[in-house]
Design a protein around this motif. Structure first.
Motif, PDB file in Angstrom:
ATOM      1  N   CYS A 114       2.567   1.668  -3.334  1.00 31.09           N
ATOM      2  CA  CYS A 114       1.592   2.139  -4.331  1.00 31.09           C
ATOM      3  C   CYS A 114       1.355   3.633  -4.175  1.00 31.09           C
ATOM      4  N   VAL A 117       0.839  -1.199   0.000  1.00 36.61           N
ATOM      5  CA  VAL A 117       0.000   0.000   0.000  1.00 36.61           C
ATOM      6  C   VAL A 117       0.874   1.249   0.000  1.00 36.61           C
ATOM      7  N   ILE A 129      -5.762   2.621  -4.738  1.00 38.74           N
ATOM      8  CA  ILE A 129      -5.926   1.258  -4.236  1.00 38.74           C
ATOM      9  C   ILE A 129      -7.420   0.949  -4.198  1.00 38.74           C
TER      10      ILE A 129
END
Length: 234
Positions: A86, A83, A223
């Motif tokens: 990203c 995460v 996400i």
């Protein structure tokens, strides 16, 4: 849509077949010891490898600026790291324990049922999953997602694998020859039982859902989850 397949086992080959039928192209495919094509040509990566390889594969895509859809399970202790990567790379990422449209509808039904039955304490809930002999992780990621949906609306503290404890949700994992994936949720009381079952007949449902997620993700940043892909809102 130009696809990179990170992992080219049974799932990768099924995804390739369906993607080509839909008019997409596969410009890169890799296994643990070989690769073919040009990764940088890809518009999206679909990752179905092993728990040991997943983080490396996802990182590779994010660092290259290629949106990545990951269906590998058994690596989620590293999910916060992916995460963060990203976000830092302004990337695009979806991971799911199961990409099948039917399973994701089943997840939503599971959460609604858990909420509905929660006040009726005479019902004890359990989860059973059955997969093929080659599946390495247990319980399945799908079973864990089901358990997490139940625990949101339960007095039980956690889930336990193949162990019955009063304050825990029991998940039973079985491995049998040539089972694509079966998940059963059971609510048992002294006077009756309620059960919900999803049974996969082939890998094509998982592959089709992964391609659908890739189509959704291709031109987006951020996400996402399969609820976003399917428009399932609580």
């Amino acid at each position: 849509m130009k696809i990179a397949l990170l992992g080219y086992g049974k799932m990768g080959k099924t995804i390739e077949k369906l993607a080509l039928e839909k008019g997409h192209s596969v410009v890169f495919k890799s296994t643990s010891n070989s690769s073919e094509g040009n990764f940088e040509d890809a518009e999206v990566a679909i990752e179905f490898s092993t728990p040991e390889a997943a983080v490396t594969n996802i990182s590779k895509a994010l660092k290259a600026g290629i949106p990545v859809v990951s269906g590998t399970t058994g690596w989620l202790e590293k999910y916060p790291e992916m995460v963060k990567l990203c976000e830092n790379s302004n990337g695009s990422f979806i991971t799911a324990s199961n990409f099948s449209v039917g399973v994701n509808l089943f997840f939503a039904i599971n959460e609604y049922a858990a909420k509905l039955i929660s006040p009726w304490k005479e019902y004890n809930v359990s989860v059973e999953e059955i997969h093929h002999l080659q599946k390495k992780d247990a319980p399945s990621g799908t079973a864990i997602t089901i358990a997490e949906g139940i625990l949101k609306h339960s007095d039980k503290k956690d889930w336990k694998l193949n162990t019955s404890e009063e304050n825990s949700l029991q998940i039973t994992a079985k491995r049998e020859e040539d089972v694509k994936g079966t998940h059963i949720i059971s609510y048992d009381s002294p006077i009756d039982s309620i059960s919900f079952k999803h049974e996969a007949h082939s890998r094509e449902g998982f592959a089709a859902g992964a391609i659908l997620a890739a189509e959704f993700l291709k031109d987006k940043k951020g996400i996402f989850t399969m609820k976003d892909v399917l428009g399932i809102y609580e």
